[in-house]
Design a protein around this motif. Structure first.
Motif: not given
Length: 649
Positions: A256-275
């Motif tokens: 679950f720690e790994w899954l949580g890290d992957r979710v955070q990594e996945f959501l970080a792609h939002t920054d490209k659109g925000s930038e």
């Protein structure tokens, strides 16, 4: 012979050809079995016959009328020269594709599958053991299972057993279920005594909280004598097993720690659109508006794609079947509970819309409770950006589904037989989008309402909270309440203190957590999680300060202000609100993980009232009870987390 009514359209022709009907391209549209009198462009009557139930389209090609394919969108035009041969070629190619379409796509999919597995095999050979290769392996296994399941479900049918065999299977199932209850009960009791009571006796406060909530709900149940204890037992048991996996089992915790890290990594792609939209160096200056809210848009778009591909239907359908089988809840309420893990309180009931009007009051109560006890995946993504532990948010989202059914069936037991049938309820079709691009676009468009709703509600409720606090502080000063000043949070910190204590929160943090429970219940969980994020942020900064990680401190002195705020003397900075322990942070994450608040009552009544207008009066009678049940379902999840917590984040 039936008489038909039709309309005849013509191409532009010269005056000299106007009298020759062969020079016209004709379209006959059948309306009904009445008089057929097509009119030409000059108001003259023409005679003809068109068979029933048909639509004929022709175009003029070198003096000959040729049919246009039914699905063609082209206008009726005259083709000459090279266009004639191109039309013949395109028509032949179209007919060939229609006849061999299945074979063609089977070959394409087979070649793509072979190419992927060739890549996969080389990737495993090239660098196996690194995190990326493990991720590729897991994704490949899950995708293979999904594809195989879809193929089996499409091409295979399960034979139906005879009534005699069904009765034997039912008896075996009853004995198997009773054996599982006995075995699991013994395991839980023994584990609590050996692994918790001896090693961490203070965790037993959370066990007392579980018993307290069950007892209170039984006393105030709508029909205490009709309580079916099977969903109650299995709802709590599933919560316990799931919490055991993440809080006590090292492998499960790492997963679950790994899954949580992957979710955070996945959501970080939002920054490209925000930038791109708000500017690379400026969008983080408005953290909530330009970083948190865009995550909801991205997540909603991806969820829509997964629905288009059928992935979410597969997951939700099988989770629902599992809960219905284990907890003996109806298919409709089980499907709604499973859907609430991933989608919002007003979207999940759409999956069971055809069954809402015929549902029992107990089933409607379960649907409402499921909406109150869980959060949508898109909103969960925003909470992760507030530094709330991602692994525990994931765990809480799943645990709350059986908890909602358990508390609902205890608080409002079933007294009638459900009319929903499994074969009807679980028949979840794919969405109506034509391709992935349309699905992604629709998902983003749907999120507009959610993002706007969150933004305006936060502005409104935080402003209202500020007004209420200013009013209470003014009233408090009139009677000498100055340090701390009277506020809504201060009142909640005393009213909900016993609930925090029963969940197992550290005593020093009980008032802070009670304050968050009050904010979540009377305002919304978004504001509560934002305050929890501030506590977490303060704790990180305080830890760095105490450990002198910057190497610039001389004394490391600090002092508490107003019982909560912490003054850091060397930095001359104040941690407003204070800090919170890791144990309290984990328990609070579970306790706040639900839409159970006053404002959500209106949302649920509006959504379900529109879907089932005939049941509006029933919904109005049970919605407050369901909101309380949703809150307690979250508290039960928090109690189990407190019972099994042993120091891990």
């Amino acid at each position: 012979m039936a008489e038909l009514k039709g309309v005849k359209h013509f191409n532009e022709v010269s005056d000299t050809d106007a009298g020759d009907p062969s020079n016209y391209a004709s379209v006959y549209t059948i309306n009904d079995n009445s008089n057929f009198s097509p009119s030409n462009g000059y108001g003259e009557e023409n005679c003809g016959f068109v068979p029933d139930e048909m639509e004929l389209k022709h175009r003029k090609i070198n003096g000959e009328n040729r049919p246009i394919p039914e699905d063609s969108e082209e206008e009726e035009t005259e083709l000459t020269g090279f266009a004639v041969y191109m039309d013949i070629f395109q028509t032949g190619l179209h007919e060939f594709y229609k006849g061999w379409r299945t074979v063609i796509w089977t070959m394409i999919y087979s070649l793509l599958t072979l190419a992927y597995f060739a890549y996969f095999g080389y990737a495993m050979y090239y660098e196996f053991g690194e995190e990326g290769s493990i991720r590729l392996l897991i994704v490949t296994i899950l995708a293979t299972i999904f594809v195989m399941y879809q193929l089996i479900a499409k091409h295979c049918t399960i034979p139906v057993s005879s009534s005699c065999e069904g009765q034997k299977a039912n008896k075996v199932g009853i004995w198997f279920h009773r054996s599982m209850i006995i075995a699991l009960s013994l395991f839980i009791v023994i584990y609590v005594i050996v692994a918790i009571a001896i090693e961490s006796p203070r965790n037993l406060i959370s066990a007392a909280g579980i018993l307290f909530y069950v007892l209170v709900f039984y006393i105030f149940s709508k029909h205490p004598s009709r309580v079916n204890w099977r969903p109650v037992f299995w709802g709590l048991a599933l919560q316990f097993i799931f919490a055991l996996m993440i809080l006590r089992w090292d492998v499960g915790y790492r997963i679950f720690e790994w899954l949580g890290d992957r979710v955070q990594e996945f959501l970080a792609h939002t920054d490209k659109g925000s930038e791109f939209l708000f500017g690379k160096n400026t969008y983080e200056h408005h953290f909530f508006a330009f970083k948190v809210l865009p995550v909801i848009i991205f997540f909603s778009s991806m969820m829509s794609v997964l629905y288009y591909l059928g992935v979410m239907q597969l997951i939700i359908r099988n989770l629902a079947r599992f809960m219905a089988w284990v907890m003996e809840t109806s298919p409709a309420e089980s499907l709604n509970a499973a859907g609430n893990i991933f989608i919002g309180q007003s979207e999940a009931p759409l999956m069971i819309r055809p069954f809402l009007n015929d549902m029992t009051n107990s089933e409607l109560h379960a649907v409402l409770t499921g909406g109150f006890a869980t959060i949508a995946g898109s909103v969960m993504a925003a909470y992760i950006l507030m530094d709330v532990p991602a692994n525990h948010l994931l765990s809480a989202s799943v645990m709350s589904a059986p908890a909602a059914l358990a508390m609902s069936k205890l608080f409002y037991p079933e007294t009638k037989k459900s009319k929903s049938r499994a074969e009807d309820v679980y028949n979840m079709e794919k969405t109506g989008e034509r391709n992935i691009i349309e699905a992604a676009s629709n998902g983003a468009s749907v999120s507009i309402k959610l993002v706007a709703n969150i933004a305006v509600n936060l502005i409104a409720f935080i402003a209202i909270l500020g007004f209420v606090n200013a009013t209470l502080a003014w009233m408090g000063r009139r009677v000498g309440i100055l340090n701390p000043e009277l506020s809504f949070e201060l009142i909640c910190s005393y009213i909900f203190w016993p609930l925090s204590f029963l969940m197992g929160v550290d005593t020093d943090d009980c008032r802070k957590v009670a304050k968050l429970i009050g904010i979540k219940t009377f305002i919304n969980e978004f504001v509560a999680y934002s305050v929890l994020g501030e506590y977490i942020h303060n704790t990180v900064n305080f830890t760095r300060y105490i450990n002198n990680e910057t190497g610039t401190l001389t004394t490391g002195r600090w002092s508490a202000i107003n019982d909560d705020d912490i003054l850091l003397h060397d930095l001359n900075a104040t941690l407003v609100g204070g800090i919170i322990t890791d144990r309290s942070k984990v328990i609070t994450t579970y306790a706040l993980c639900g839409f159970s608040n006053i404002s959500s009552i209106g949302i649920m009544l509006g959504a379900l009232g529109a879907l089932a207008p005939n049941r509006k009066s029933d919904l109005t009678k049970i919605v407050v009870r369901a909101m309380i049940a949703g809150n307690v379902a979250c508290f039960m999840t928090a109690c189990i987390a407190g019972l099994l917590y042993e120091g891990k984040l």
